[in-house]
Design an enzyme around this catalytic site. Structure first.
Site, mmCIF file in Angstrom:
data_model
loop_
_atom_site.group_PDB
_atom_site.id
_atom_site.type_symbol
_atom_site.label_atom_id
_atom_site.label_comp_id
_atom_site.label_asym_id
_atom_site.label_seq_id
_atom_site.Cartn_x
_atom_site.Cartn_y
_atom_site.Cartn_z
ATOM 1 N N HIS A 1 29.621 -37.514 10.287
ATOM 2 C CA HIS A 1 29.705 -38.270 9.037
ATOM 3 C C HIS A 1 30.570 -37.559 7.999
ATOM 4 C CE1 HIS A 1 26.783 -41.223 10.359
ATOM 5 N NE2 HIS A 1 26.037 -40.241 10.813
ATOM 6 N N GLU B 1 19.964 -21.395 4.180
ATOM 7 C CA GLU B 1 19.735 -20.022 3.722
ATOM 8 C C GLU B 1 20.754 -19.066 4.336
ATOM 9 O OE1 GLU B 1 17.976 -16.502 2.057
ATOM 10 O OE2 GLU B 1 18.222 -18.598 1.448
ATOM 11 N N GLU C 1 26.860 -15.279 -0.744
ATOM 12 C CA GLU C 1 26.450 -14.346 -1.793
ATOM 13 C C GLU C 1 27.107 -12.983 -1.673
ATOM 14 O OE1 GLU C 1 21.981 -14.918 -3.342
ATOM 15 O OE2 GLU C 1 22.115 -14.766 -1.161
ATOM 16 N N ARG D 1 4.349 -0.628 -6.410
ATOM 17 C CA ARG D 1 4.103 -1.532 -5.288
ATOM 18 C C ARG D 1 2.983 -2.522 -5.591
ATOM 19 N NH1 ARG D 1 5.207 0.924 0.083
ATOM 20 N NH2 ARG D 1 6.562 2.708 -0.208
ATOM 21 N N TRP E 1 -3.863 -2.693 -1.533
ATOM 22 C CA TRP E 1 -3.978 -4.080 -1.997
ATOM 23 C C TRP E 1 -4.885 -4.791 -1.003
ATOM 24 C CZ3 TRP E 1 0.106 -6.387 -5.445
ATOM 25 C CH2 TRP E 1 -0.241 -7.670 -5.851
ATOM 26 N N ASN F 1 -1.538 1.980 6.293
ATOM 27 C CA ASN F 1 -0.796 0.806 5.844
ATOM 28 C C ASN F 1 -0.514 -0.071 7.053
ATOM 29 O OD1 ASN F 1 -0.680 2.049 3.365
ATOM 30 N ND2 ASN F 1 1.505 2.511 3.447
ATOM 31 N N GLY F 2 -0.525 -1.391 6.867
ATOM 32 C CA GLY F 2 -0.180 -2.279 7.965
ATOM 33 C C GLY F 2 -1.332 -3.184 8.336
ATOM 34 N N LYS G 1 23.417 -16.746 2.185
ATOM 35 C CA LYS G 1 23.526 -15.292 2.311
ATOM 36 C C LYS G 1 24.984 -14.878 2.539
ATOM 37 C CE LYS G 1 19.575 -14.036 1.404
ATOM 38 N NZ LYS G 1 19.684 -15.142 0.431
ATOM 39 N N CYS H 1 0.829 -1.210 0.000
ATOM 40 C CA CYS H 1 0.000 0.000 0.000
ATOM 41 C C CYS H 1 0.859 1.255 0.000
ATOM 42 C CB CYS H 1 -0.921 0.004 1.215
ATOM 43 S SG CYS H 1 -1.990 -1.437 1.311
ATOM 44 N N LYS I 1 19.678 -10.066 -9.994
ATOM 45 C CA LYS I 1 18.478 -10.135 -9.161
ATOM 46 C C LYS I 1 17.488 -11.169 -9.676
ATOM 47 C CE LYS I 1 15.715 -9.223 -5.885
ATOM 48 N NZ LYS I 1 16.065 -9.756 -4.561
#
Length: 626
Positions: free
Chosen positions: A522, A499, A506, A27, A74, A110-111, A503, A2, A621
């Site tokens: 192992h 993940e 990357e 957005r 939205w 918003n929120g 990061k 929003c 990206k």
């Protein structure tokens, strides 16, 4: 997703409001609106079309004023419809908030307000009539209920009643040339007009004010701003609950060049840092409108599809693959449905055994990931026609190709290393898990209520995790001198370790690998020395004692442990064991919280090493080629 724009001026501000909305169209939104103070009353126009159509309606209605607010929305707490679109009005007790002549308060938001149901019930009991299904209208009526001639004071009195994340802009019929705003967990900036012009502006993103002013104040958490002609005041809260009081504060005015990247960066060093800190807002936006668990959250006909499948195949790449790997644990333990997760770039090039009763789920931030699109088409060619995507771009190829979709609302993600896209994907996948559990008779009403409560609290819980940043920065100074690192997790948190390692690789270029902690003996244990940092995700779950044994294996070999531990795990700081305590244990949703400090660790380590955080070498990206 929003957007908010507000203004007070000595000139007609409607063109400024509309232009600001246009700048925020990136957005995504499904409705838009504008409200102004004109001729001693409140007037507004709202539309479920584009801002261009709203602009035509405003011109046709002769709407022009020197005070007003505007919004792109939205769908939140109700279908995309004019009566749910912002701005919302409050007209007082027993009066529907629809007629301009009766309306007194106009508000955009918003929120997500976590306690909107109980506030709505309270206000209805007092005689307030609701014209929408939104949580936003609750705020408008609440402010009206405490208004006594001073809008700033009314907002000060209303805000302690709200739980959740919000950015608010509000004005009152009785106080021309005044707009008041507030923020908590959702961004809001103040734009200071040129000297002598007397005008001031509010927006959810400085980009909305490009060309209008380059003097921007980035409001901080809890700030309340009062805009009048040639005057602005900012207050911040002290104390909690009934003891909360607002005191005047000073915030820095920054010069932001129109159309420059600085307009988006605000006070942050890099887009990645900004996007990490946007995650509470992104999660709140992604969960907006989810008042009940239902297959229809994923589109018309979802119930029929969910009844027709008895297994799930997830196709994704990179970070999205790790979100799918996390979801596998949820889908099998909560929904009781067999789940397979495939790297999309590998899936189409191997012989697999198709099952027409499979729900094929693709995950993609951009919705244009070439490998995932190709894998999706391959799955369909094998006769698996039930398809669903978790995606951040509603107009993308992935959404068009799939039968069903859940659109995450992370907003534009500029940093190559995905952060807020990952956590919002997890939120979407958790909703999918609950919807499938419901269809399969594994989610009763009591369980659904508990799950919804936990989801609504996520943005607030995430704010507390972000407050750990100073402790993470201290760790990053050690990591910046290393060239290798291990990440450990067990069960549901093993994909989070993966993940975290990704990061770090990357953006800092440190070689990092992740393993299930039980796999140490192992093979990977051979790598452990006093020069090998071992990052461990340690929630207080059923595998905690097993994990502690694995940590002892590391300590016995002289390894240095860096542990993100839930508060009640009884893992203590000692020589060779460095502990950052998470604010709270979050059960099945814990991965969404535990991944955030791993993002911060990678970010600050990269900063310490001087790498190009937002544009790491060799990476892009959106991967639109195979």
């Amino acid at each position: 997703m929003c957007g908010i724009v507000g203004a007070v001026s000595n000139r007609n501000i409607v063109p400024i409001l509309l232009e600001g909305l246009k700048r925020l169209e990136y957005r995504g939104y499904d409705s838009c609106g504008v409200a102004v103070h004109q001729g001693g009353e409140l007037r507004r126009a709202r539309s479920t079309s584009r801002v261009a159509e709203l602009e035509q309606a405003v011109a046709a209605d002769g709407i022009a004023a020197m005070t007003g607010i505007a919004h792109t929305r939205w769908a939140t707490h109700g279908v995309p419809a004019v009566h749910n679109a912002h701005p919302h009005f409050s007209s007082g007790l027993g009066v529907p908030a629809s007629g301009a002549n009766a309306s007194r308060i106009a508000l955009v938001h918003n929120g997500i307000i976590e306690n909107h149901d109980e506030l709505r019930a309270e206000l209805q009991q007092r005689g307030y009539v609701f014209a929408s299904q939104t949580d936003t209208e609750v705020i408008a009526h609440l402010i009206h209920s405490v208004y006594d001639g001073d809008l700033l004071e009314a907002l000060h009195r209303a805000l302690p009643r709200l739980r959740g994340a919000y950015a608010i802009a509000v004005f009152c019929r009785d106080e021309p040339h005044r707009v008041v705003g507030a923020r908590q967990g959702s961004p809001l900036v103040l734009g200071v007009g040129a000297p002598g012009a007397g005008e001031n502006f509010l927006a959810s993103d400085a980009m909305a004010l490009a060309g209008v002013t380059d003097q921007i104040v980035y409001l901080e958490e809890g700030d309340v701003v009062d805009m009048q002609l040639g005057k602005t005041w900012i207050t911040a809260p002290e104390g909690e609950g009934e003891r909360r009081r607002y005191q005047p504060v000073q915030r820095a005015v920054r010069t932001v060049q129109a159309h420059s990247g600085a307009a988006e960066l605000g006070p942050y060093r890099h887009y990645m840092q900004k996007e990490i800190f946007e995650q509470p807002r992104a999660l709140a936006d992604t969960l907006e409108g989810v008042e009940a668990i239902s297959p229809e959250l994923f589109g018309d006909g979802a119930w029929r599809v969910f009844k027709a499948i008895d297994r799930v195949l997830i196709l994704a790449c990179g970070t999205s693959y790790y979100s799918g790997s996390t979801a596998r644990y949820w889908l099998e333990s909560i929904a009781g449905i067999p789940t397979q997760v495939e790297i999309a770039s590998e899936y189409r090039y191997r012989d697999s055994v198709p099952d027409p009763r499979t729900l094929v789920v693709t995950i993609s931030q951009s919705g244009e990931t070439a490998d995932t699109l190709a894998a999706l088409k391959h799955a369909r060619s094998l006769g698996m026609t039930h398809t669903l995507t978790i995606c951040n771009v509603a107009t993308s190829a992935m959404v068009r190709e799939c039968e069903l979709a859940y659109i995450t609302r992370a907003g534009v993600e500029i940093g190559v290393a995905s952060t807020k896209a990952f956590t919002t994907q997890l939120a979407g996948l958790y909703l999918l898990t609950l919807a499938l559990a419901q269809v399969r008779g594994r989610l009763d009403d009591v369980q659904e209520a508990a799950q919804l409560k936990a989801l609504r609290h996520l943005p607030v819980a995430l704010q507390a995790v972000l407050a750990l940043e100073p402790q993470v920065i201290a760790w990053s100074e050690d990591f910046a001198r290393k060239e290798n690192a291990l990440f450990l997790g067990r069960g549901l948190h093993y994909p989070i370790a993966l993940e975290g390692a990704l990061k770090l690789k990357e953006i800092s270029y440190i070689h990092a690998e992740a393993y299930p902690a039980g796999e140490l003996k192992h093979g990977p244990l051979a790598l452990v020395t006093d020069q090998m940092p071992v990052v461990t995700v340690a929630p207080n779950d059923a595998l905690l004692e097993k994990l502690k044994s694995n940590l002892q294996e590391v300590r016995a070999r002289g390894g240095q442990l860096y542990v993100f531990a839930d508060d009640d795990t009884r893992i203590e700081n000692e020589p060779g064991v460095h502990v950052i305590r998470m604010p709270e244990h979050y059960g099945a949703l814990s991965p969404i919280l535990h991944v955030v400090p791993l993002q911060l660790l990678a970010y600050h380590t990269a900063c310490a090493r001087g790498t190009d955080v937002d544009k790491p070498r060799n990476l892009a990206k959106s991967v639109t080629v195979e």
